[in-house]
Design an enzyme around this catalytic site. Structure first.
Site, short mmCIF file in Angstrom:
data_model
loop_
_atom_site.label_atom_id
_atom_site.label_comp_id
_atom_site.label_asym_id
_atom_site.label_seq_id
_atom_site.Cartn_x
_atom_site.Cartn_y
_atom_site.Cartn_z
N ASP A 7 -4.14 -4.16 -5.02
CA ASP A 7 -3.22 -3.30 -4.80
C ASP A 7 -2.07 -3.24 -5.65
O ASP A 7 -2.04 -4.04 -6.65
CB ASP A 7 -2.51 -3.57 -3.33
CG ASP A 7 -1.22 -2.95 -2.68
OD1 ASP A 7 -1.48 -1.79 -2.72
OD2 ASP A 7 -0.06 -3.36 -2.31
N SER A 8 -1.15 -2.19 -5.63
CA SER A 8 0.08 -2.22 -6.32
C SER A 8 0.95 -3.20 -6.39
O SER A 8 1.63 -3.71 -7.29
CB SER A 8 0.98 -0.98 -6.19
OG SER A 8 1.39 -0.94 -4.96
N TYR A 39 3.79 2.06 -6.91
CA TYR A 39 2.76 3.34 -7.72
C TYR A 39 3.31 4.77 -7.02
O TYR A 39 3.06 5.80 -7.50
CB TYR A 39 1.30 2.91 -7.22
CG TYR A 39 0.71 2.03 -8.14
CD1 TYR A 39 1.33 1.16 -8.81
CD2 TYR A 39 -0.76 2.11 -8.33
CE1 TYR A 39 0.51 0.33 -9.79
CE2 TYR A 39 -1.48 1.34 -9.03
CZ TYR A 39 -0.79 0.44 -9.93
OH TYR A 39 -1.47 -0.53 -10.77
N GLY A 40 3.79 4.53 -5.74
CA GLY A 40 4.13 5.92 -5.23
C GLY A 40 5.04 6.97 -5.47
O GLY A 40 4.91 8.13 -5.31
N CYS A 70 -5.11 0.11 -1.63
CA CYS A 70 -3.80 0.91 -1.96
C CYS A 70 -4.27 2.26 -1.61
O CYS A 70 -5.12 3.08 -2.27
CB CYS A 70 -3.72 0.57 -3.36
SG CYS A 70 -2.06 1.54 -4.19
N ASN A 71 -3.69 2.95 -0.72
CA ASN A 71 -3.72 4.30 -0.73
C ASN A 71 -3.26 5.32 -1.65
O ASN A 71 -3.87 6.35 -1.89
CB ASN A 71 -2.87 4.93 0.85
CG ASN A 71 -3.50 4.23 1.88
OD1 ASN A 71 -4.32 4.92 2.49
ND2 ASN A 71 -3.20 2.99 2.28
N THR A 72 -2.50 4.80 -2.28
CA THR A 72 -1.80 5.84 -3.59
C THR A 72 -2.98 5.83 -4.58
O THR A 72 -3.16 6.80 -5.14
CB THR A 72 -0.44 5.43 -4.16
OG1 THR A 72 0.27 4.78 -2.94
CG2 THR A 72 -0.04 5.96 -4.96
N GLU A 162 8.77 -4.94 -0.83
CA GLU A 162 8.45 -5.84 -1.95
C GLU A 162 9.40 -6.59 -2.25
O GLU A 162 9.32 -7.52 -2.67
CB GLU A 162 8.13 -4.76 -3.42
CG GLU A 162 6.93 -4.23 -3.18
CD GLU A 162 5.54 -4.94 -3.62
OE1 GLU A 162 5.71 -5.82 -4.71
OE2 GLU A 162 4.64 -5.08 -3.00
N CYS A 194 -0.55 3.55 4.12
CA CYS A 194 -0.08 2.88 2.92
C CYS A 194 -0.11 1.50 3.31
O CYS A 194 0.50 1.04 4.45
CB CYS A 194 1.55 3.12 2.68
SG CYS A 194 2.14 1.79 1.35
N THR A 195 -0.87 0.54 2.72
CA THR A 195 -1.28 -0.85 3.00
C THR A 195 0.15 -1.71 3.21
O THR A 195 0.06 -2.94 3.71
CB THR A 195 -2.27 -1.36 2.18
OG1 THR A 195 -1.78 -1.46 0.83
CG2 THR A 195 -3.54 -0.80 2.45
N HIS A 196 1.25 -1.25 2.90
CA HIS A 196 2.52 -2.06 3.06
C HIS A 196 2.86 -2.05 4.41
O HIS A 196 3.73 -2.83 4.93
CB HIS A 196 3.50 -1.75 2.16
CG HIS A 196 3.29 -2.12 0.59
ND1 HIS A 196 2.47 -1.86 -0.11
CD2 HIS A 196 4.39 -3.10 -0.07
CE1 HIS A 196 2.85 -2.41 -1.49
NE2 HIS A 196 3.69 -3.17 -1.38
N1 DGL Z 1 0.34 -0.33 -0.79
C1 DGL Z 1 0.19 1.03 -1.71
C2 DGL Z 1 -0.33 1.98 -0.67
O1 DGL Z 1 -1.26 1.74 0.15
C3 DGL Z 1 0.89 1.21 -2.76
C4 DGL Z 1 2.33 1.47 -2.39
C5 DGL Z 1 3.08 1.89 -3.85
O2 DGL Z 1 2.86 0.92 -4.58
O3 DGL Z 1 3.92 2.74 -3.77
O4 DGL Z 1 -0.18 3.30 -0.86
#
Ligand code: DGL
Length: 270
Positions: A7-8, A39-40, A70-72, A162, A194-196
């Site tokens: 993940d990011s 990353y988003g 990480c979905n992004t 974060e 988003c996994t966050h």
């Molecule tokens: N947790 C990530 C996702 O699922 C990345 C979020 C990010 O880095 O912006 O998209």
């Protein structure tokens, strides 16, 4: 025999936790690219380059199979990686497809033609890059007919998580849910894309109301990974120990991770 989880930043820990519970005998190497999160807000080329670099690091750690938790990265980079970059003896899988298979009531890996499904109004909460990619709508269209998706880009939410600023994160969730409801007043289902975001799942559910089914990825990815490894047992790589790696400040990242998962997590420099 390790599997890589990428993940990011810290969000993929929600997936790591679920896969480690589901597959207690499999060692997992987690890599958070905290130095470059979020990353988003990056463009697709940037996300692609960073995701390839992180994936190579996990291959070096003995993981032939890497899950982009990480979905992004899954949305902006995975297809391009699969088309031209991944060697024949390695696999990289994303987190979108298991979620969409669950939403569309399919067996894991069922690639039969699209059909009508029970749910018709779906709210998608994700990062700006994931929303821009339209990857969710594309994958859904391969599997379901007539589903209306309204996407809400949740700017700022990953940064707040974060940073461990949960008061700001809660305020942002409530305002993004309000914005979504102005566009789609009565969604039947909401996707935390988003996994966050599972770290804020209770706030999403509260803001959306009890009638909305909230889907988050961790358990779905765990079930589909268990099924995948049963069908492809040789894809567990050579690595034998579980490990947490970060491109960021290992002490700071360990402290935040320990706070999120409510158990001691110790990261090492990647
Ligand atoms: N947790 C990530 C996702 O699922 C990345 C979020 C990010 O880095 O912006 O998209």
């Amino acid at each position: 025999m390790a599997v890589g989880i990428f993940d990011s930043g810290l969000g993929g820990l929600t997936v790591l936790d679920a896969v480690a519970k589901r597959l207690p005998d499999v060692p997992f190497v987690y890599l958070g690219d905290n130095a470059h999160a979020p990353y988003g807000v990056r463009d697709a080329d940037d996300v692609y380059a960073l995701t390839c670099a992180a994936t190579e690091r996990l291959w070096d750690a003995g993981c032939d199979l890497v899950i982009l938790a990480c979905n992004t990265a899954s949305a902006a980079a995975l297809r391009r990686m699969q088309e031209s970059w991944i060697p024949a003896d390695k696999r990289v899988l994303g987190v979108f497809v298991p979620l969409i298979e669950a939403l569309t009531e399919r067996q894991w890996g069922d690639n039969s033609p699209p059909r009508e499904v029970a749910v018709q109004h779906v709210a998608l909460f994700a990062t700006p890059a994931t929303v821009r990619s339209r990857a969710f709508q594309r994958e859904l269209a391969f599997r379901a007919i007539g589903v209306d998706v309204e996407a809400q880009a949740c700017g700022g939410l990953v940064d707040a998580i974060e940073e461990g600023d949960m008061i700001l994160a809660e305020a942002l969730v409530r305002s993004h849910v309000d914005a979504l409801k102005r566009k789609m007043p009565t969604p039947e289902a909401a996707i935390l894309g988003c996994t966050h975001y599972p770290l804020m799942q209770e706030v999403f559910q509260d803001a959306l109301g009890d009638g909305v089914a909230v889907y988050s990825q961790a358990n779905l990815v765990a079930e589909s990974l268990a099924d995948y490894l049963e069908r492809h047992p040789t894809m567990q790589g050579a690595g034998e120990t579980s490990l947490f790696l970060t491109t960021g400040d290992a002490k700071r990242v360990s402290d935040h991770a320990t706070q999120f998962l409510r158990r001691q997590i110790t990261f090492e420099p990647a």
